[in-house]
Write an enzyme that holds these catalytic residues in place. Structure first.
Site, PDB file in Angstrom:
ATOM      1  N   HIS A  94       2.382  21.231   8.123  1.00 42.98           N
ATOM      2  CA  HIS A  94       2.849  20.194   7.114  1.00 42.98           C
ATOM      3  C   HIS A  94       1.564  19.556   6.483  1.00 42.98           C
ATOM      4  CE1 HIS A  94       6.827  18.926   9.363  1.00 42.98           C
ATOM      5  NE2 HIS A  94       6.653  20.785   9.185  1.00 42.98           N
TER       6      HIS A  94
ATOM      7  N   GLU B 225       0.238  16.453   6.391  1.00 43.89           N
ATOM      8  CA  GLU B 225      -0.622  15.865   7.274  1.00 43.89           C
ATOM      9  C   GLU B 225      -1.367  16.697   8.282  1.00 43.89           C
ATOM     10  OE1 GLU B 225       3.384  13.497   6.509  1.00 43.89           O
ATOM     11  OE2 GLU B 225       2.563  15.529   6.643  1.00 43.89           O
TER      12      GLU B 225
ATOM     13  N   CYS C 194       6.868  12.947   9.495  1.00 43.34           N
ATOM     14  CA  CYS C 194       7.870  13.351  10.435  1.00 43.34           C
ATOM     15  C   CYS C 194       7.535  13.200  12.045  1.00 43.34           C
ATOM     16  CB  CYS C 194       8.118  14.970  10.141  1.00 43.34           C
ATOM     17  SG  CYS C 194       6.890  15.971  10.630  1.00 43.34           S
TER      18      CYS C 194
ATOM     19  N   CYS D 259       4.195  15.229  12.817  1.00 40.06           N
ATOM     20  CA  CYS D 259       3.147  14.624  12.026  1.00 40.06           C
ATOM     21  C   CYS D 259       2.542  13.379  12.440  1.00 40.06           C
ATOM     22  CB  CYS D 259       3.152  14.487  10.454  1.00 40.06           C
ATOM     23  SG  CYS D 259       3.448  16.177   9.900  1.00 40.06           S
TER      24      CYS D 259
END
Length: 160
Positions: free
Chosen positions: A57, A59, A87, A90
């Protein structure tokens, strides 16, 4: 109250790199920027499909790069800007990295409208392991705490 004019350029950058990543077919519509001393230290875009890595992801990518650049596992003194609300995975990584602050543009509800619905994960985290959709079971195992005991005895450990 936060002066948004300080933060909006970095959020705009996160949105810009997320959009560019989508247009180049490099991954999902997410971007992150890590800032230190008023300057972008690193950026990350969602690379899940590009790398076949479900943890890639935006991040996470940005945190990994920033920690490598800084030579530390903590982002004290840094701020993370995300094109969308982080999310659960993250958010966990952000808490482990310990930045000073996080700012995001789109909400998790906006992500849900685009097909990225994390609500199941939020719900599953709150359940006991035995009640989760993916079978998760605690097994009694001899020496289960042995790694923790070794860690506790280690004089040269690097706390985190």
């Amino acid at each position: 109250m936060t002066d948004s004019s300080t933060h909006l350029p970095f959020l705009a950058l996160a949105i810009e790199i997320a959009t560019e990543s989508v247009n180049l077919h490099q991954g999902g519509p997410f971007g992150a920027v890590i800032v230190r001393d008023g300057k972008a230290l690193t950026t990350g875009t969602n690379r899940v499909t590009a790398s076949n890595d479900p943890t890639a992801h935006a991040e996470i990518v940005a945190i990994r790069d920033a920690c490598e650049i800084l030579g530390t596992h903590q982002l004290t003194g840094c701020t993370i800007y995300c094109s969308c609300e982080p999310c659960p995975m993250c958010l966990g990584a952000i808490y482990w990295a310990r930045p000073d602050a996080v700012y995001f543009a789109a909400t998790r509800q906006d992500a849900t409208q685009a097909g990225f619905d994390d609500s199941l994960i939020y719900e599953e985290i709150a359940l006991s392991p035995a009640n989760r959709q993916i079978p998760t079971q605690h097994l009694i195992c001899p020496n289960a705490t042995q790694p923790f005991e070794a860690w506790s005895r280690l004089d040269s450990k690097r706390e985190y």
